[in-house]
Scaffold this active site. Structure first.
Site, short mmCIF file in Angstrom:
data_model
loop_
_atom_site.label_atom_id
_atom_site.label_comp_id
_atom_site.label_asym_id
_atom_site.label_seq_id
_atom_site.Cartn_x
_atom_site.Cartn_y
_atom_site.Cartn_z
N ASP A 235 0.82 -1.23 0.12
CA ASP A 235 0.02 0.03 0.09
C ASP A 235 0.98 1.24 0.10
OD1 ASP A 235 -1.63 2.21 0.69
OD2 ASP A 235 -2.99 0.85 1.69
N TYR A 260 -4.94 11.21 -4.24
CA TYR A 260 -5.51 12.44 -3.46
C TYR A 260 -4.62 13.03 -2.32
CZ TYR A 260 -7.95 9.48 -0.39
OH TYR A 260 -8.16 8.17 0.58
N LYS A 261 -3.56 12.30 -1.92
CA LYS A 261 -2.68 12.77 -0.98
C LYS A 261 -1.51 13.50 -1.62
CE LYS A 261 -4.44 9.02 2.02
NZ LYS A 261 -4.34 7.98 2.51
N ARG A 409 -0.71 14.64 13.60
CA ARG A 409 -0.06 14.37 12.61
C ARG A 409 0.38 15.65 11.86
NH1 ARG A 409 -2.11 10.02 8.50
NH2 ARG A 409 -3.46 11.80 8.17
#
Ligand code: PLP
Length: 439
Positions: A235, A260-261, A409
């Protein structure tokens, strides 16, 4: 957060002891990728010579630390999407499928493979969501080894990965073999060695752990899985576009990842899948749709999977959704993924130093690897008050995200984040946490 290791690129940057903002500005001035920031919408201040069209973002963000969850849009994508609606969709109408769109999932896949994944042509495609592609490729993998009965995964993988594999195990009567991952580190080759064996069909792991940012040794782990006669599925959601990946060189079997990251494809932009050439004729995926057959417009009576990568498609490809990521691929081709990685390590290194200076005294602990080469593009900082800190930061237009338990984060998308943004944002974390502690 105690000793600073010698391999930290900022280990002896004593400028930090004085004025962190000045240090940040000096790092921006020396950053060879700094000008890429101007290619993103909503980044302030914009330089007047950037040639950006008059596209104002209603509210501008002070510090964006979530480009690893949803990347910012580029100016080029705003123009591309607008042009597509008018000229592509509006102008070409149904002819667009024959002229361009049928091949687009493979053309963009090839571009992504060469710009960021170390994959030769014909092995990467743009498809469904990561969740659905994970299901399709993992099911195809275990179905190809019917004499084997186990799927190896780790307890700290992203929920969708764990849920999908649990579903496949039930569906096919397989057993899940769990690796207990350290939530502040990640899965090691030794743990994988201990978990695989003659019953293993498939091993599914994240290259960069979504919580800690731990960067797995994908080459070594892939070799261990192959030595056990099993297949590996990586992944790459938190690596693609941020950490160099060498799928062909590592001899990876299968991979999936988000666009989309770090690839800035936009909310819900479709995922990519990688299927090694070696396996393409052997694997059959479970969602047998009309777009995956040898001759799509034959509309024949039976499902005849296409010979190559097309067989991993199911229904009509989400064309609109896959347009924007091309603009990030163009930037990656221009500057090279290694330069992006270098900046990424410098950004997280700088954030770590600021965290040590400002946040360690407030009781914050680092929940990510210290060594830059062992982490991806984000850092997690733990403190029991971080959920509330995140709420208050969002009110001030400083946008990190929160992951249980107690983790703030800090995602630093290399092409769109400046060192100054890191300093301003972490100063806000310090102020908000300080206020909360005083309340
Ligand atoms: C973001 C992420 C996903 C997301 O999957 P979707 O199907 O796009 O919602 C999956 N796996 C990992 C490791 C992620 O970080």
């Amino acid at each position: 957060m105690t000793d600073t290791p010698t391999d930290d690129p900022f280990a002896d940057d004593e400028a930090l002891d004085g004025d962190p903002l000045a240090a940040a500005r000096a790092l921006d001035a020396a950053d060879p990728l700094a000008h890429y920031r101007d290619r993103f919408l909503g980044v302030t201040p914009r330089s007047p010579e950037s040639g950006a069209p008059d596209l104002a973002i209603p509210e501008s963000v002070v510090a964006y630390f979530d480009g690893n969850s949803l990347g910012r849009p580029t100016v080029a994508s705003a123009e591309r999407l607008q042009r597509f609606v008018v000229e592509g969709w509006g102008g070409r109408l149904i002819r667009g499928w024959d002229e361009e769109w049928m091949e687009l999932p493979f053309r963009i896949g090839d571009e992504l493979g060469s710009a960021a994944l170390g994959a030769a042509g014909g092995q990467v495609f743009i498809g469904d969501s990561t969740t659905v592609l994970l299901y399709k490729l993992a099911r195809a993998a275990v179905d190809s080894l019917p004499e084997r009965s186990e799927i190896v995964l780790d307890t700290d993988n992203f929920p969708t990965d764990r849920y999908v594999l649990d579903g496949i195990a039930r569906e096919r009567g397989l057993d899940l073999v769990w690796i207990e991952a350290d939530t502040e580190a990640g899965v090691t080759p030794e743990q994988v060695s201990a978990a695989v064996g003659p019953r293993t069909a498939l091993v599914v792991l994240s290259h960069v752990a979504y919580r800690s940012g731990f960067l797995a040794d994908a080459r070594a782990i892939t070799r261990i899985v192959h030595d056990a006669g099993a297949l590996v599925l990586w992944d790459l959601c938190h690596s693609a576009g941020s950490v160099p990946v060498e799928l062909d060189d590592w001899e990876v079997d299968l991979a999936v990842g988000c666009t989309y990251k770090y690839l800035n494809g936009g909310p819900g932009s479709p995922a990519f899948g990688y299927v090694s050439e070696r396996l393409q004729r052997e694997l059959v995926q479970p969602i047998q749709g009309w777009m995956g057959v040898r001759d799509v417009f034959l509309m024949g009576p039976e499902y005849q999977p296409a010979d190559g990568l097309r067989r991993f498609l199911s229904g009509t490809p989400p064309i609109v959704g896959m347009l924007a990521l091309q603009d990030t691929l163009a930037m990656l081709r221009e500057c090279g993924i290694q330069a992006v990685r270098d900046k990424s390590m410098a950004l997280t290194g700088f954030a770590l130093q600021l965290a040590e200076t400002w946040l360690t005294p407030l009781g914050v602990a680092l929940a990510s690897p210290r060594e830059p080469e062992r982490r991806g593009g984000h850092l997690t900082l733990n403190h029991p008050a971080m959920r509330e800190v995140t709420v208050r930061l969002w009110e001030r237009d400083v946008i990190p995200d929160y992951r249980d338990p107690g983790g703030l984060r800090i995602g630093l998308s290399p092409l769109s984040t400046s060192f100054e943004e890191v300093a301003v944002g972490l100063a806000a974390v310090r102020d908000v946490l300080g206020e909360l502690i005083d309340e």
